[in-house]
Scaffold this active site. Structure first.
Site, PDB file in Angstrom:
ATOM      1  N   SER A  15       0.866  -1.223  -0.106  1.00  0.00           N
ATOM      2  CA  SER A  15       0.231   0.095  -0.047  1.00  0.00           C
ATOM      3  C   SER A  15       0.954   1.306   0.078  1.00  0.00           C
ATOM      4  CB  SER A  15      -0.752   0.056   1.105  1.00  0.00           C
ATOM      5  OG  SER A  15      -0.477   0.375   2.487  1.00  0.00           O
ATOM      6  N   ARG A  68      23.485 -13.891   2.945  1.00  0.00           N
ATOM      7  CA  ARG A  68      22.897 -12.744   2.844  1.00  0.00           C
ATOM      8  C   ARG A  68      23.519 -11.961   1.804  1.00  0.00           C
ATOM      9  NH1 ARG A  68      18.965 -11.095   6.718  1.00  0.00           N
ATOM     10  NH2 ARG A  68      18.784 -12.508   8.524  1.00  0.00           N
ATOM     11  N   ILE A  95      16.186  -8.168   6.937  1.00  0.00           N
ATOM     12  CA  ILE A  95      17.392  -7.155   7.495  1.00  0.00           C
ATOM     13  C   ILE A  95      18.599  -7.120   6.361  1.00  0.00           C
ATOM     14  CG2 ILE A  95      19.345  -7.009   9.260  1.00  0.00           C
ATOM     15  CD1 ILE A  95      16.399  -6.912  10.466  1.00  0.00           C
ATOM     16  N   HIS A 112       8.583   3.421   8.999  1.00  0.00           N
ATOM     17  CA  HIS A 112       8.502   2.639  10.199  1.00  0.00           C
ATOM     18  C   HIS A 112       7.066   3.071  10.862  1.00  0.00           C
ATOM     19  CE1 HIS A 112       9.533  -0.069  13.304  1.00  0.00           C
ATOM     20  NE2 HIS A 112       9.094   0.904  14.288  1.00  0.00           N
TER      21      HIS A 112
HETATM   22  C1  GAR Z   1       3.721  -0.575   6.624  1.00  0.00           C
HETATM   23  O1  GAR Z   1       2.903  -0.455   7.723  1.00  0.00           O
HETATM   24  C2  GAR Z   1       5.330  -0.212   6.976  1.00  0.00           C
HETATM   25  O2  GAR Z   1       5.352   0.726   7.841  1.00  0.00           O
HETATM   26  C3  GAR Z   1       5.591  -1.486   7.761  1.00  0.00           C
HETATM   27  O3  GAR Z   1       5.007  -2.628   7.080  1.00  0.00           O
HETATM   28  C4  GAR Z   1       4.017  -2.130   6.462  1.00  0.00           C
HETATM   29  C5  GAR Z   1       3.906  -2.550   5.036  1.00  0.00           C
HETATM   30  O4  GAR Z   1       2.609  -2.184   4.455  1.00  0.00           O
HETATM   31  N1  GAR Z   1       7.001  -1.547   7.904  1.00  0.00           N
HETATM   32  C6  GAR Z   1       7.708  -2.161   8.992  1.00  0.00           C
HETATM   33  O5  GAR Z   1       6.987  -2.722   9.755  1.00  0.00           O
HETATM   34  C7  GAR Z   1       9.261  -2.254   8.675  1.00  0.00           C
HETATM   35  N2  GAR Z   1       9.601  -2.813   9.706  1.00  0.00           N
HETATM   36  P1  GAR Z   1       2.291  -1.896   2.998  1.00  0.00           P
HETATM   37  O6  GAR Z   1       3.088  -3.161   2.243  1.00  0.00           O
HETATM   38  O7  GAR Z   1       1.223  -1.825   2.602  1.00  0.00           O
HETATM   39  O8  GAR Z   1       3.244  -0.808   2.478  1.00  0.00           O
END
Ligand code: GAR
Length: 217
Positions: A15, A68, A95, A112
């Protein structure tokens, strides 16, 4: 104006990727989404890229086992092939090693779902509710080797409601993410963000004067 070539790295829903793509449709936006990279074949975000006609590739981390560096060499090859200048991590759940991160120093952003430096790591909304914070939100920052710790570019906050659940809070924070990620990328791509002593300085930053106090007395 030459637009910066951006790769968005995803692992799932996409998203935030969609929000970045939407912003980049504007001809005056200083970045274009040139590549979508996923470490998972089944990431829903890949179909967004396909629908939009954006180049997309999968670099499946499981193929590389514990190696990695080999995984990251494959990522780097894809980034090089597409002439990528800036990288946006958008729900990319791997990571990255210090070598890879340092190579992209000042050119790799992450979003984040918390007001860093609070709630680094996973399950941020659950932990925010458990901690009883009254204000929660999201952060866009430059990526450094230490997870969720780089210089902060932009943050957005929401009020935590008494009846919030993890789901309702996550939804309001996500809406904020979709606003701040495109705005933060705009600042970086247009050269307005300088890193100084592990902090970001933004030239001509517009800072609203009002306070954000929750609850209202
Ligand atoms: C988002 O809320 C982002 O902030 C989080 O994953 C989700 C991805 O949603 N990221 C983390 O937690 C990174 N540690 P999306 O695929 O719909 O953008």
């Amino acid at each position: 104006m030459s637009r910066k070539r951006v790769a968005v790295l995803i692992s799932g829903r996409g998203s935030n990727l969609a929000a970045l793509i939407r912003a980049a449709r504007d001809a005056t936006y200083p970045a274009e989404i040139s590549l979508v990279l996923s470490n998972r074949t089944e990431a829903a975000g890949l179909s967004i890229a396909r629908t939009e006609g954006i180049a997309n590739e999968v670099v499946d981390h499981t193929v590389f086992g514990a190696d990695r560096s080999a995984f990251e060499r494959a990522l780097q090859q894809a980034l090089d092939k597409h002439g990528v200048e800036l990288v946006c991590l958008a729900g990319f759940m791997r990571i990255l090693t210090a070598d890879f991160v340092n190579h992209w120093h000042g050119r790799m952003l992450n979003i984040h779902p918390a007001l860093l430096p609070a709630f680094k790591g996973l399950d941020t909304h659950r932990r925010a509710l458990e901690a009883g914070v009254k204000i929660h939100g999201a952060t866009v920052h430059f990526v450094v080797p230490e997870t969720d710790s780089g210089p902060i570019i932009m943050q957005g906050a929401v009020a935590v409601r008494e009846d919030d659940t993890e789901t309702t809070l996550a939804a309001r924070v996500l809406a904020v993410e979709h606003r701040i990620y495109p705005s933060a990328l705009r600042l970086v791509a247009s050269g307005r963000v300088r890193m100084r002593n592990a902090r970001c300085q933004i030239s001509d930053a517009v800072v609203p004067a009002e306070e954000f106090i929750v609850p209202k007395a």
